[in-house]
Design a protein around this motif. Structure first.
Motif, short mmCIF file in Angstrom:
data_model
loop_
_atom_site.label_atom_id
_atom_site.label_comp_id
_atom_site.label_asym_id
_atom_site.label_seq_id
_atom_site.Cartn_x
_atom_site.Cartn_y
_atom_site.Cartn_z
N ARG A 40 0.81 -1.21 0.00
CA ARG A 40 0.00 0.00 0.00
C ARG A 40 0.85 1.27 0.00
O ARG A 40 0.35 2.36 -0.29
N ARG A 41 2.12 1.16 0.36
CA ARG A 41 3.02 2.31 0.26
C ARG A 41 3.39 2.58 -1.20
O ARG A 41 3.70 3.70 -1.57
N VAL A 42 3.38 1.55 -2.01
CA VAL A 42 3.76 1.69 -3.42
C VAL A 42 2.56 2.09 -4.26
O VAL A 42 2.63 3.02 -5.08
N ARG A 74 13.42 -5.56 0.81
CA ARG A 74 12.02 -5.33 1.18
C ARG A 74 11.12 -6.34 0.49
O ARG A 74 10.13 -6.81 1.08
N TYR A 75 11.41 -6.66 -0.76
CA TYR A 75 10.64 -7.64 -1.52
C TYR A 75 11.59 -8.72 -2.01
O TYR A 75 12.67 -8.42 -2.52
N ALA A 99 10.02 4.47 3.77
CA ALA A 99 8.96 4.21 4.75
C ALA A 99 8.52 2.76 4.73
O ALA A 99 8.32 2.15 5.79
N THR A 100 8.35 2.18 3.55
CA THR A 100 7.89 0.79 3.52
C THR A 100 8.95 -0.16 4.03
O THR A 100 8.65 -1.20 4.62
N ALA A 136 10.35 -3.73 8.72
CA ALA A 136 11.22 -4.08 9.84
C ALA A 136 10.42 -4.13 11.14
O ALA A 136 10.56 -5.06 11.94
N PHE A 137 9.56 -3.14 11.33
CA PHE A 137 8.78 -3.10 12.57
C PHE A 137 7.71 -4.19 12.61
O PHE A 137 7.29 -4.62 13.68
N ARG A 138 7.25 -4.65 11.45
CA ARG A 138 6.32 -5.77 11.45
C ARG A 138 6.97 -7.03 12.03
O ARG A 138 6.32 -7.83 12.70
N THR A 139 8.24 -7.20 11.73
CA THR A 139 8.96 -8.34 12.31
C THR A 139 9.07 -8.18 13.81
O THR A 139 8.86 -9.14 14.57
N LEU A 140 9.37 -6.98 14.29
CA LEU A 140 9.46 -6.75 15.74
C LEU A 140 8.15 -7.08 16.44
O LEU A 140 8.14 -7.55 17.58
N MET A 141 7.03 -6.85 15.76
CA MET A 141 5.72 -7.13 16.35
C MET A 141 5.55 -8.62 16.65
O MET A 141 4.73 -9.00 17.48
#
Length: 357
Positions: free
Chosen positions: A60-62, A133-134, A169-170, A175-180
């Protein structure tokens, strides 16, 4: 099991002081540095390209259109056709020796050299890795790998000189999704844009001077081509366009050139929206029609050569210029793993590691 009473500060790897015998072994605390680039397909075949493009274009960032509108178009139309054309583009630049994209080859080498530089300063306190990222190696796997090596603090370094929502940003989001998902989260810092750092501008300027020194005649114009974004992003507060313009200005000043010697353009546009411009592919043709017969193109927004530079610029955009009457086209490679670029990355990393090391 008895509670842990002291932090992990003993040398080597083993049980914590005062921990019970059944406490799992934990490596000595270290600091990780994770270089992050955009991404790469695993291969040029249809399935690999569809998987990669599906992940990229579903971000959604792209593409921030409503999924109810975008996903049917993406899944039923775009991803049935585009893997063929994108696969052909990648095949034209593929690293056949390693069976991987140039972006992966270059990012791995950047990571190795950055690791050498940081370890020369900090020894084995620092662990350096890279991710995409991808595609692979994924951000999730790289962060977990660093944590498994004892990295309780991680500097996340998106390799984008200019900040943009669809890139920097994406990468940070992911990265923060992994931390979650982690039980024990490492402390994490993200590296800000470094588009105006003197070490980065100096490396850009030196790459221009090195390339032009090998030419018989200086180009009439240097085109600084950046990846495009919709014009709407600028109005919504994304600083990318402004940072690109400043990079070009600082590069011009560092080279000691006049305003007419260098122009800023934007490439890789798609979709119905109006994008920031002028479009590189059209502008180089216009320059040729204006009598500018010798042209050089540089890509300051890319830290490593990839399909957007090796195929789009050095093939499609070059063809546009020559067909419009241009005679000499020179592509100036990205900074890649040049020593001055590595030194620039090290300078940025050391600054952001302050207080940790």
């Amino acid at each position: 099991m008895k509670p842990v009473e002291t932090p992990l500060d003993q040398p080597g790897e083993g049980r914590l002081t005062h921990a019970g015998q059944d406490h799992p072994a934990i490596p000595r605390a270290k600091v990780g540095v994770l270089l992050a680039n955009l991404g790469t397909p695993d291969g040029t075949d249809y399935r690999s390209m569809r998987r990669y493009l599906g992940e990229f274009l579903s971000d959604r960032r792209v593409v921030d259109y409503s999924p109810w509108l975008w996903q049917p178009l993406l899944q039923l139309v775009i991803l049935t056709r585009r893997p063929f054309s994108s696969g052909k583009a990648y095949r034209s630049i593929w690293n056949e020796e390693n069976d991987e994209s140039p972006l992966l080859t270059i990012t791995r080498e950047q990571s190795r050299k950055v690791a050498e530089g940081l370890q020369a300063s900090y020894g084995d306190q620092v662990v350096v890795d890279f991710c995409m990222r991808y595609g692979n190696p994924s951000t999730d796997s790289a962060l977990r790998r660093l944590q498994a090596q004892g990295c309780e603090r991680i500097l996340f370094f998106p390799l984008y000189p200019q900040y943009a929502s669809p890139t920097t940003a994406t990468a940070n989001d992911h990265a923060f999704r992994t931390l979650m998902k982690l039980k024990w989260q490492p402390a994490i810092r993200t590296v800000p844009a470094y588009f105006d750092q003197p070490v980065y501008i100096d490396a850009l300027a030196q790459s221009v001077e090195d390339t032009l020194a090998g030419l018989e005649r200086r180009p009439d114009v240097l085109v600084a081509s950046y990846h495009g974004v919709p014009e709407r992003y600028l109005r919504e507060g994304d600083p990318y366009h402004c940072q690109c313009q400043k990079t070009t200005r600082l590069l011009k000043e560092r080279l000691g050139w006049s305003d007419s010697d260098i122009v800023t353009t934007f490439q890789s546009q798609f979709g119905p929206e109006k994008w920031v411009g002028p479009p590189t592919v059209d502008h180089v043709a216009e320059l040729a029609r204006q009598g500018k017969k010798r042209l050089a193109v540089i890509s300051p927004a890319f830290a490593a050569d990839c399909v957007e530079t090796l195929e789009e610029i050095n093939q499609q955009i070059k063809e546009s210029f020559l067909e419009a009457g241009g005679e000499e086209f020179t592509y100036i490679p990205c900074l890649n793993d040049r020593d001055d670029h590595v030194q620039a990355l090290l300078s940025v990393a050391r600054n952001e590691l302050s207080g940790w090391l």
